[in-house]
Design a protein around this motif. Sequence first.
Motif, short mmCIF file in Angstrom:
data_model
loop_
_atom_site.label_atom_id
_atom_site.label_comp_id
_atom_site.label_asym_id
_atom_site.label_seq_id
_atom_site.Cartn_x
_atom_site.Cartn_y
_atom_site.Cartn_z
N LEU A 15 28.99 120.46 -3.37
CA LEU A 15 28.82 119.93 -2.04
C LEU A 15 27.35 120.00 -1.62
O LEU A 15 26.82 119.05 -1.04
N LEU A 16 26.69 121.10 -1.93
CA LEU A 16 25.26 121.22 -1.63
C LEU A 16 24.44 120.19 -2.40
O LEU A 16 23.49 119.61 -1.86
N GLU A 17 24.81 119.96 -3.65
CA GLU A 17 24.12 118.94 -4.45
C GLU A 17 24.33 117.56 -3.84
O GLU A 17 23.39 116.75 -3.78
N PHE A 18 25.54 117.29 -3.36
CA PHE A 18 25.82 116.00 -2.73
C PHE A 18 24.99 115.83 -1.46
O PHE A 18 24.43 114.76 -1.22
N GLU A 20 22.17 117.23 -0.85
CA GLU A 20 20.79 117.02 -1.30
C GLU A 20 20.57 115.57 -1.75
O GLU A 20 19.52 114.98 -1.47
N GLN A 21 21.56 115.00 -2.41
CA GLN A 21 21.45 113.61 -2.86
C GLN A 21 21.50 112.64 -1.68
O GLN A 21 20.93 111.55 -1.75
N LEU A 22 22.17 113.02 -0.60
CA LEU A 22 22.25 112.15 0.57
C LEU A 22 20.87 111.89 1.17
O LEU A 22 20.65 110.86 1.81
N ALA A 23 19.93 112.79 0.94
CA ALA A 23 18.57 112.59 1.44
C ALA A 23 17.91 111.38 0.78
O ALA A 23 17.01 110.76 1.36
N SER A 24 18.35 111.02 -0.42
CA SER A 24 17.77 109.88 -1.13
C SER A 24 18.51 108.57 -0.88
O SER A 24 18.05 107.52 -1.32
N VAL A 25 19.65 108.65 -0.21
CA VAL A 25 20.42 107.44 0.07
C VAL A 25 19.59 106.52 0.96
O VAL A 25 19.01 106.95 1.95
N GLY A 26 19.50 105.27 0.56
CA GLY A 26 18.72 104.29 1.31
C GLY A 26 17.39 103.98 0.65
O GLY A 26 16.76 102.98 0.95
N GLU A 27 16.96 104.84 -0.27
CA GLU A 27 15.73 104.56 -1.01
C GLU A 27 16.08 103.62 -2.16
O GLU A 27 17.03 103.86 -2.90
N GLY A 28 15.30 102.58 -2.33
CA GLY A 28 15.58 101.61 -3.39
C GLY A 28 16.97 101.04 -3.20
O GLY A 28 17.31 100.53 -2.14
N ALA A 35 25.16 108.56 -5.23
CA ALA A 35 25.03 110.00 -5.05
C ALA A 35 26.29 110.71 -5.54
O ALA A 35 26.21 111.75 -6.21
N LEU A 36 27.45 110.14 -5.25
CA LEU A 36 28.71 110.73 -5.69
C LEU A 36 28.83 110.70 -7.21
O LEU A 36 29.25 111.70 -7.83
N ILE A 37 28.44 109.60 -7.83
CA ILE A 37 28.46 109.50 -9.29
C ILE A 37 27.51 110.53 -9.90
O ILE A 37 27.84 111.19 -10.89
N PHE A 38 26.33 110.70 -9.31
CA PHE A 38 25.38 111.69 -9.79
C PHE A 38 25.98 113.09 -9.75
O PHE A 38 25.88 113.86 -10.70
N VAL A 39 26.64 113.43 -8.64
CA VAL A 39 27.24 114.76 -8.49
C VAL A 39 28.35 114.96 -9.51
O VAL A 39 28.47 116.03 -10.11
N VAL A 40 29.18 113.94 -9.73
CA VAL A 40 30.27 114.05 -10.70
C VAL A 40 29.73 114.21 -12.12
O VAL A 40 30.23 115.03 -12.90
N LEU A 41 28.69 113.45 -12.46
CA LEU A 41 28.13 113.54 -13.82
C LEU A 41 27.42 114.86 -14.07
O LEU A 41 27.33 115.32 -15.22
N THR A 42 26.89 115.48 -13.03
CA THR A 42 26.21 116.77 -13.21
C THR A 42 27.14 117.96 -12.96
O THR A 42 26.71 119.11 -13.09
N ALA A 43 28.40 117.70 -12.63
CA ALA A 43 29.36 118.78 -12.37
C ALA A 43 29.60 119.69 -13.58
O ALA A 43 29.72 120.90 -13.41
N PRO A 44 29.67 119.17 -14.82
CA PRO A 44 29.88 120.09 -15.95
C PRO A 44 28.77 121.14 -16.07
O PRO A 44 29.04 122.28 -16.44
#
Length: 176
Positions: A15-18, A20-28, A35-44
């Motif tokens: 949740l903290l990683e998500f 943190e990723q929300l801060a980048s939402v809207g860039e590019g 952001a959700l896909i990034f969190v799921v892929l880095t979950a392992p």
Amino acid sequence: YKVTGVQTCALPISLLEFVEQLASVGEGHYHITDALIFVVLTAPARLVQVLPISMLLGSLLALGRFSRNSELIAILGLGVSERRIVGSVVWLVLPAVPLLFVLLQFVIPPAQHMAQELRAAALSSAASVRDDGSIWAEHDRQYLHVQRFGRGDAPIGIDIDRKSTRLNSSHLVISY
């Protein structure tokens, strides 16, 4: 429904990683789904960080509960040695070792790589080349369009457009 120690520890970290990723939402072209896909892929990778500690804590809490209810003393009174009690805890941990090895060697590196590549591609506002040879680039609500390239790669037909936040209006800034 029971919540395990791994879920209790890994969920807040994810949740903290998500967040943190929300801060980048809207860039590019980075959206919430990216952001959700990034969190799921880095979950392992987070699972590997949390699993050993949660297993240790779970084992200690179980042994503590046995001790508090005098069940540990009863087990020792039945003739079960301390070594055998510790061995039973170790036998619960042993299946996790190959799982962690497989995750560390075969799952986490490609998942991390894919997550980083997808994130970088979504955050990038690099130019995209169309089939007709034109190029579009976007940065900070400004769009550059090069219609074609002439001799010596000289750009021909350059349009720079700025999008306004009001009613999605746009106006042409410069055109060559």
